[in-house]
Write an enzyme that holds these catalytic residues in place. Structure first.
Site, PDB file in Angstrom:
ATOM      1  NE  ARG A 103       7.804   8.637  52.224  1.00 51.89           N
ATOM      2  CZ  ARG A 103       8.734   8.166  51.450  1.00 51.89           C
ATOM      3  NH1 ARG A 103       8.337   7.197  51.157  1.00 51.89           N
ATOM      4  NH2 ARG A 103       9.681   8.243  51.214  1.00 51.89           N
ATOM      5  CE1 TYR A 119      14.082   1.106  62.971  1.00 49.51           C
ATOM      6  CE2 TYR A 119      13.761   2.995  64.502  1.00 49.51           C
ATOM      7  CZ  TYR A 119      13.654   2.215  63.384  1.00 49.51           C
ATOM      8  OH  TYR A 119      14.905   3.075  62.969  1.00 49.51           O
ATOM      9  N   PRO A 120       8.862   0.883  66.615  1.00 48.77           N
ATOM     10  CG  PRO A 120       7.750   0.462  68.556  1.00 48.77           C
ATOM     11  CD  PRO A 120       8.659   0.643  68.276  1.00 48.77           C
ATOM     12  CG  MET A 121      10.156   6.587  65.367  1.00 50.68           C
ATOM     13  SD  MET A 121      11.201   7.439  64.615  1.00 50.68           S
ATOM     14  CE  MET A 121      12.045   8.666  65.690  1.00 50.68           C
ATOM     15  CE  LYS A 123      11.315  12.557  64.658  1.00 51.27           C
ATOM     16  NZ  LYS A 123      10.685  13.551  63.888  1.00 51.27           N
ATOM     17  CG  HIS A 146      14.989  12.595  58.527  1.00 57.55           C
ATOM     18  ND1 HIS A 146      15.272  11.343  59.504  1.00 57.55           N
ATOM     19  CD2 HIS A 146      14.108  11.439  58.156  1.00 57.55           C
ATOM     20  CE1 HIS A 146      14.700  10.127  59.201  1.00 57.55           C
ATOM     21  NE2 HIS A 146      13.971  10.367  58.290  1.00 57.55           N
ATOM     22  CD  GLN A 159      11.588   7.082  55.631  1.00 57.93           C
ATOM     23  OE1 GLN A 159      11.413   6.630  56.570  1.00 57.93           O
ATOM     24  NE2 GLN A 159      10.606   8.157  54.695  1.00 57.93           N
TER      25      GLN A 159
END
Ligand code: 76R
Length: 224
Positions: A103, A119-121, A123, A146, A159
């Site tokens: 990671r 894409y950006p995200m 919460k 998730h 990812q």
């Protein structure tokens, strides 16, 4: 200091190939940036938003800045970008050490996964749907759900989730590498039903393309 105390800097540069852009100067820019611990993943993009994505990853943010400068001097127009850092999720305390290292210090691109999207995200933070006012154990349970639904895509999707709170307009950059383009779509669609996404995720613009080696990518967008 230009290096994070832990993990690496991550710079997504979305570029357009304008007439007059010099392929050789782009090659020199990427070669100079992809040195030592620094990596540059190149993707040819689909659609009007961008022709090329350069994903620069590594410890030295000055090196990432040099990549941006050199690509601009080569005649590419940076039409969008995203600034983030690799990080360990606060919900991944129990993952094995090897996974934590992957990671923080990812080796990219993953073998055999050339379908690419970004894409950006963030919460969501609205009354009744505020991720940040949920108790930790509830957030942990949602992230566990998730992770469980994500792991069903093992071998089809990798990812790269990188943190950008305080650095860019959203809280994470989500970069997905897939075997097939429909793996990307399947994965994102499936995860929409996880509570962490269904109730709390906000998304920015989506970009899609194909990872390619630099010469191939340049040729495909008309730069020789
Ligand atoms: O590190 C781990 O693998 C443990 C499990 C895990 C964590 C902690 C995990 C697994 N993710 C984690 C964190 Mn993820 N992920 C996204 C998206 O489109 C959407 O709905 C959301 C965008 C996708 C598609 C995806 C895929 N993940 C995160 C975080 C950080 C949250 C935090 O720290 O607060 C975000 C924003 C996020 C978003 N996730 C997986 C996947 C997949 C495919 C997996 C399986 C693990 C793998 O194979 O890599």
């Amino acid at each position: 200091m230009s290096s994070p105390s832990e993990g690496w800097g991550v710079l997504h540069l979305f570029c357009k190939a304008r007439p007059g852009a010099e392929a050789e100067a782009v090659r020199i820019a990427v070669k100079a940036a992809a040195d030592g611990d620094h990596q540059v993943v190149v993707a040819a993009m689909l659609g009007h938003k961008a022709d090329l994505c350069f994903l620069g990853v590594g410890p030295d943010l000055w090196r990432l800045r040099a990549l941006q400068t050199d690509l601009q001097l080569a005649g590419l127009e940076v039409v969008d970008s995203y600034v983030s850092l690799t990080e360990l999720s606060e919900y991944s305390a129990n993952v094995p050490d090897k996974q934590k290292q992957a990671r923080l210090y990812p080796q990219l691109p993953p073998e055999g996964m050339t379908a690419f999207c970004f894409y950006p995200m963030s919460k969501r933070r609205v009354p009744e749907q505020n991720w940040y006012t949920q108790p930790y154990d509830d957030r942990l349970a949602m992230m566990y759900e998730h992770g469980t639904s994500g792991r069903k895509f093992s071998g089809r999707i990798v990812q790269l989730v990188t943190g950008s709170t305080g650095l860019d307009d959203y809280e994470w950059g989500v970069t997905l590498f897939g075997v097939h383009p429909d793996d990307l779509k399947d994965c994102v669609y499936t995860m929409r039903f996880d509570r962490a996404s269904a109730d709390y995720a906000e998304f920015g613009p989506f970009y899609a393309g194909m990872v390619a080696d630099l010469d191939d990518a340049l040729r495909r967008v008309g730069l020789h």
